[in-house]
Write a protein that holds these residues in place. Structure first.
Motif: not given
Ligand SMILES: Nc1ncnc2c1ncn2[C@@H]1O[C@H](COP(=O)(O)OP(=O)(O)OP(=O)(O)O)[C@@H](O)[C@H]1O
Ligand SMILES: [Mg+2]
Lengths: 247, 346
Positions: A83, A106-108, A110-116, A120-121, A159-160
């Motif tokens: 993170r 998408t798992v990756g 999600l480390a810096r996105h609030p929702n799925a 996914r985008r 994960t950015g």
């Protein structure tokens, strides 16, 4: 926070880790500059992957400290380091084999996105950047080894990160695949991501990296510009061999 | 900041929008299919006149719901529990004792039992989720057996004698229906719909992705920011919660419970098996598996006699082996295969 923008993004400070009697990293000290591509090279068993494991938090050193962007992260768990901006690939790819490629990435994300949905985008976007979009729906377990490596990179990128650790991502690729891989790493670096890469094929690493660090028997044997490092007598003896002295 | 700019596309390409739309449409379709199937199941008990078959239906729906609950922890998060009878028993006992001894509404009892079970799952998870794969499964067996022994020797909950619900007129308030099986078919279906919806929503959330990542490769998961330990704890608590609700419903259905009849190892197997049979970590696996397994179990039981013989356990064991060898992804994967093949041809 005391983050000095001109200071090193990562500082490995006198780090030692032993497995039983075997010292895998001994008094390793190195600075990684913001935005550079650093090559981490050395013979098999030199401790390169172990150093990645220490930086990403899989292991904690028995001695020494690791600072990321000026903060001591030596005791932080891996998820927290992710993170904070450290991402990595694994030497032996560890894809989520029951998921498809898009879900893996998408798992990756999600480390810096609030929702799925937004993750996914972002994952789709990352796939486009690593040129894996055509495999988005493929089950990760069915990918070819080169595709798996690409997925490793995509997942880590999603994960950015500000620091990306690449462990032999170009190994086992055909020359044209390796060329595409090199281009990808250049693009990543051009976006401002600092990269540390472990690689054995000198012809591939040396033109790509800004600096190189040579590990040998767990210790830093040499570091500097690629051209300096390959001329270092100790490095030639321990790792590169006579072939390089002639060159 | 620089790292983010790599990802944030300069302009969202139309293909991304298209992909998002297609995905949303697929999700909506799943919901419609679910609504259709559950509506059919709601009508089914009226079509079945035979009380024995109605009983089979109630049990099938209940086991489907229980296996759906088990699937959250075992199928999605990959933590194979063989001790869910403990949570089932906690739900059954909490609901029964509160109602029989204190006159507390079974509806409230269901909720309290569920919260208690979830708390105990967290207490068990705290040490056990630090254990590796197989050790976790073994620990769940041992803890559930210890729970069974405790209940057998605890006089306050009736010891080995168990708890008998009083005879009352049929009522939705007390969840008691002397002859009518239809209410419990609907109660079980309600729990199935609830667990299905939870699975449907959570699977497409941060937690769902985290669980599947933890199941496939915990080391990679944590390197990508997934909190492995917390993921397991959340899955365990949710799973135990709904299992306990099922236990409470079961107690109200049979009106009499004792430790053996709600907490024996057999139940732990029966919660895991439908999902394993139908397809672990899938939305419909538990229902498909239960629809195959439970009728066979119930009907063969009336021929083979009681549950004490252990023959049913041998049967389950054999079934698991057959599935594991012939089709490890479960029965549902049969249909996936044909769909993939069809797409190939196009
Ligand atoms: N978990 C572990 N337990 C015990 N020994 C280990 C462990 N991980 C690494 N080692 C040992 O530490 C040493 C360094 O290993 P490491 O994987 O870091 O080498 P490397 O430089 O990455 O080598 P390679 O180029 O072969 O990947 C080796 O001798 C290895 O056997
Ligand atoms: Mg290595």
């Amino acid at each position: 926070m005391s983050t000095d923008p001109s200071g090193p993004i990562l500082r490995v400070d006198d780090v030692t880790l032993a497995f039983g009697g075997l010292v895998a990293n001994r008094d390793v000290t190195l600075d990684v500059r913001r935005g550079e591509i650093l090559g981490l090279i050395g013979p098999n068993g030199a401790g390169k992957s172990t150093l990645f494991n220490l930086i990403s938090g899989v292991y904690r050193p028995s001695k020494g400290r690791i600072l990321f962007e000026g903060t001591d992260i030596t005791r932080l768990p891996p998820a927290e380091r992710c993170r904070r901006g450290i991402a990595r690939t694994f030497q032996v790819p560890r894809s989520f084999d029951s998921m498809n490629v898009l879900e893996n990435v998408t798992v990756g994300a999600l480390a810096r996105h609030p929702n799925a949905a937004s993750a996914r985008r972002a994952a789709l976007d990352t796939l486009e950047r690593v040129e894996l979009t055509h495999r988005a729906e493929a089950v990760a377990g069915e990918l070819t080894p080169p595709e798996k490596r690409r997925l490793e990179v995509a997942r880590a990128l999603a994960t950015g990160p500000r620091l990306l650790l690449l462990d032999e991502v170009l190994t086992g690729l055909t020359p044209s695949e390796a060329k595409a891989g090199v281009a990808l790493i250049r693009r990543v670096a051009a976006m401002g991501v600092t990269v540390i890469m472990v690689e054995h094929v000198m012809e591939v690493v040396m033109p790509l990296v800004d600096r190189a660090v040579v590990l040998h028997l767990g210790s830093v044997l040499a570091q500097g510009l690629p051209a300096e490092v390959v001329r270092d007598d100790g490095v030639i003896t321990a790792y590169l061999g006579e072939r390089h002295r002639a060159a | 900041m620089t790292g983010t700019s790599l990802i944030a596309a300069p302009a969202i390409s139309p293909s991304l929008d298209e992909a998002a739309r297609r995905f949303a449409a697929k999700r909506r379709r799943s919901l419609y299919v679910g609504a259709l199937i559950f509506a059919g199941l709601a009508a089914l008990p009226y079509a079945i006149r035979d009380v024995y078959l109605q009983n089979v239906l109630v049990l099938t729906l209940l086991y489907a719901a229980l296996s759906q609950s088990w699937n959250i922890l075992g199928g999605y998060c990959g933590q194979i529990s063989l001790g869910h009878a403990l949570y089932f028993g906690i739900g059954a006992y909490a609901t029964s004792i509160l109602f029989v001894n204190y006159g507390v509404s079974p509806w409230l009892g269901l909720g309290l039992g569920a919260v208690l079970a979830a708390s105990i799952a967290l207490a068990i998870g705290w040490p056990c989720f630090r254990l590796g794969g197989h050790y976790f499964s073994i620990a769940t067996i041992v803890i559930a057996e210890a729970g069974l022994l405790l209940m057998q020797n605890w006089d306050f909950v009736g010891g080995a004698m168990g708890v008998q619900w009083p005879f009352n007129p049929d009522s939705w308030a007390t969840l008691q229906f002397a002859r009518d099986k239809i209410p419990h078919a609907h109660l079980a279906l309600g729990l199935l719909v609830g667990t299905w919806l939870v699975t449907f929503v959570v699977a497409e959330s941060r937690w769902g992705y985290g669980w599947r990542a933890v199941k496939d490769d915990p080391a990679a998961a944590q390197s990508l920011g997934v909190e492995v330990f917390r993921s397991k704890m959340a899955a365990a608590a949710i799973s135990a919660f709904f299992t306990a609700v099922g236990g409470g419903l079961y107690a109200s259905y049979v009106s009499y419970i004792d430790p053996e009849s709600v907490m024996s190892f057999r139940f732990s197997l029966l919660f895991a098996l439908p999902a394993v049979l139908g397809g672990v970590g899938t939305l419909w696996g538990a229902l498909v598996g239960a629809a195959i397994l439970i009728p066979i179990t119930e009907i063969s039981r009336s021929y083979l006699g009681g549950t004490g013989s252990g023959i049913d356990l041998i049967f389950y064991g054999g079934l698991v082996m057959v599935v594991a060898i012939a089709r490890p992804e479960g029965v549902l994967s049969l249909f996936k295969r044909t769909r993939a093949a069809r797409n190939e041809e196009v």
